[in-house]
Design a protein around this motif. Structure first.
Motif: not given
Length: 222
Positions: A53-66, A111-116, A207-209
């Motif tokens: 439930l936390m950290g959803q502001s950066l969901n746009v940068f999330h991938g489906v897996r790390a 899930l988001n650090v690489h895209r950030l 691919s970063v995936e």
């Protein structure tokens, strides 16, 4: 988009010349990577405790897996192929920190650090470097599609309220902070200090995936 369904898997073969010499990586990249790895490790625990439930502001940068590529290796890859000045990585780190202050419910996680990182460093290169590669090239280096990186860039700029100017004083303060991170954690030597500034080589596509280990630029699949 960044995450591709399993049915759409495709692989890219390395196209770097076999004789390419390795690039010496500035120590500041290792320090930034260390700081981010600690942050991600802490935040992963927070996400687990909050049931996502936390950290959803950066969901746009999330991938489906790390991604399996580590943060240090990812930063090295960006530095090697884009020729960004070391200052771009410090300023990119400033942008990520600003995001977290502007959006307190944001969490940097695996899930988001690489895209950030690829987005923030690209924006920083446009602000600092006289010569820089375009979004399409950064996308190839970062393992995302051009369209995806364009969207992430816009999202980041709006989330920062277009606050992408970093003063010399702020830059110096972040350099000092990162140097203290190195000294506090037993590195035993000082970080070389980047300077804030007043031809396209072939690059392995990936691919970063997902990643596969290799002594040459990694073969990666999404």
């Amino acid at each position: 988009m960044l995450a591709v369904d399993d049915a759409n898997h495709h692989r890219f073969q390395p196209d770097m010349a076999a004789g390419t010499e390795p690039t010496t990586t500035p120590r500041v990249l290792s320090v930034i990577a260390f700081a981010l790895e600690r942050l991600v490790a802490r935040n992963e625990g927070l996400v687990a405790e909050s049931a996502g439930l936390m950290g959803q502001s950066l969901n746009v940068f999330h991938g489906v897996r790390a991604p399996t590529i580590s943060i240090p290796k990812y930063l090295e890859r960006i530095y090697k192929y884009t020729n960004c000045s070391p200052s771009c990585f410090v300023v990119g780190y400033v942008y990520i920190d600003r995001l977290l202050h502007k959006h307190p419910d944001s969490l940097v996680i695996s899930l988001n650090v690489h895209r950030l990182l690829v987005t923030s460093v690209m924006v920083a290169s446009k602000m600092l470097d006289d010569v820089h590669y375009n979004n399409a090239f950064f996308a190839r280096v970062g393992g995302v599609s051009n369209g995806e990186l364009n969207r992430l860039e816009i999202e980041m700029l709006f989330m920062l309220d277009f606050g992408v100017v970093v003063s010399s004083r702020v830059f110096e303060n972040y350099c000092l902070y990162l140097e203290k991170e190195m000294l506090w954690n037993g590195a035993g030597h000082r970080m070389e200090k980047p300077i804030l500034p007043t031809s396209v080589d072939q690059v392995t596509e990936f691919s970063v995936e997902d990643t596969q280990s290799s002594s040459s630029p990694p073969l990666m699949a999404d």
